[in-house]
Design a protein around this motif. Structure first.
Motif, mmCIF file in Angstrom:
data_model
loop_
_atom_site.group_PDB
_atom_site.id
_atom_site.type_symbol
_atom_site.label_atom_id
_atom_site.label_comp_id
_atom_site.label_asym_id
_atom_site.label_seq_id
_atom_site.Cartn_x
_atom_site.Cartn_y
_atom_site.Cartn_z
ATOM 1 N N UNK A 101 0.697 -1.184 -0.073
ATOM 2 C CA UNK A 101 0.037 -0.121 -0.036
ATOM 3 C C UNK A 101 0.871 1.373 0.074
ATOM 4 N N UNK A 102 0.767 1.657 -1.083
ATOM 5 C CA UNK A 102 1.686 3.220 -1.388
ATOM 6 C C UNK A 102 0.891 4.371 -0.800
ATOM 7 N N UNK A 103 1.518 5.384 -0.437
ATOM 8 C CA UNK A 103 0.914 6.501 0.146
ATOM 9 C C UNK A 103 -0.241 7.042 -0.801
ATOM 10 N N UNK A 104 -1.263 7.161 -0.368
ATOM 11 C CA UNK A 104 -2.742 7.875 -1.355
ATOM 12 C C UNK A 104 -3.155 6.829 -2.469
ATOM 13 N N UNK B 116 8.195 2.012 -3.129
ATOM 14 C CA UNK B 116 8.088 2.716 -1.847
ATOM 15 C C UNK B 116 6.498 2.320 -1.513
ATOM 16 N N UNK B 117 6.352 1.577 -0.183
ATOM 17 C CA UNK B 117 4.852 1.396 0.481
ATOM 18 C C UNK B 117 5.192 0.470 1.458
ATOM 19 N N UNK B 118 4.039 0.325 2.264
ATOM 20 C CA UNK B 118 4.068 -0.582 3.213
ATOM 21 C C UNK B 118 3.496 -1.863 2.645
ATOM 22 N N UNK B 119 4.451 -3.045 3.053
ATOM 23 C CA UNK B 119 4.261 -4.317 2.486
ATOM 24 C C UNK B 119 3.620 -5.178 3.672
ATOM 25 N N UNK B 120 2.669 -5.962 3.136
ATOM 26 C CA UNK B 120 1.748 -6.734 4.171
ATOM 27 C C UNK B 120 2.065 -8.026 3.552
ATOM 28 N N UNK B 121 1.833 -9.215 4.459
ATOM 29 C CA UNK B 121 1.857 -10.544 4.152
ATOM 30 C C UNK B 121 0.587 -11.177 4.595
ATOM 31 N N UNK B 122 0.144 -11.830 3.630
ATOM 32 C CA UNK B 122 -1.443 -12.431 4.160
ATOM 33 C C UNK B 122 -1.656 -14.105 3.784
#
Length: 121
Positions: free
Chosen positions: A38-41, A90-96
């Motif tokens: 999830x990148x900014x905006x 550039x982003x927040x990276x999540x695993x699921x």
């Protein structure tokens, strides 16, 4: 159930990072594990997925050829090797995790916390 993402940080353009997703509390081999960002905006998007049922992998077009997903079944951990990083990574990276073969964003069963990746130019 726990998914613990780690490995984010600050890196220069063209550099590399390896993200880890350590899991527990479910039968690892029955689940597909995906990486999302999830990148900014912007909205959350699927980056990569690995299915333990048939060993298939998926990459979004934006990361294909630069990122590699892998799995260590002995450690119940999935990795995302990110090479030739660009500012738009550039982003927040999540695993699921999701039971089955694919990693549809809206149907993931369990989520980890995010890890921030910042690529500076």
């Amino acid at each position: 159930v726990q998914l613990q993402a780690s490995g984010g940080g600050l890196v220069q353009v063209g550099g590399s990072l390896r993200l880890s997703c350590a899991t527990s509390g479910f039968t690892f081999e029955e689940y597909a594990i995906g990486w999302f960002r999830e990148a900014p905006g912007k909205g959350r998007e699927r980056v990569s997925c690995i299915s333990h049922s048939d060993s298939s992998t998926y990459y979004s077009d934006s990361v294909k050829g630069r990122f590699t997903i892998s799995s260590d079944n002995a450690k119940n951990t999935v990795y995302l090797q990110m090479d030739r990083l660009r500012p738009d990574d550039t982003a927040v990276y999540y695993c699921a995790a999701v039971q089955g073969y694919y990693c549809p964003l809206s149907e993931m069963d369990y989520w980890g916390q995010g890890t921030l990746v910042t690529v500076s130019s």
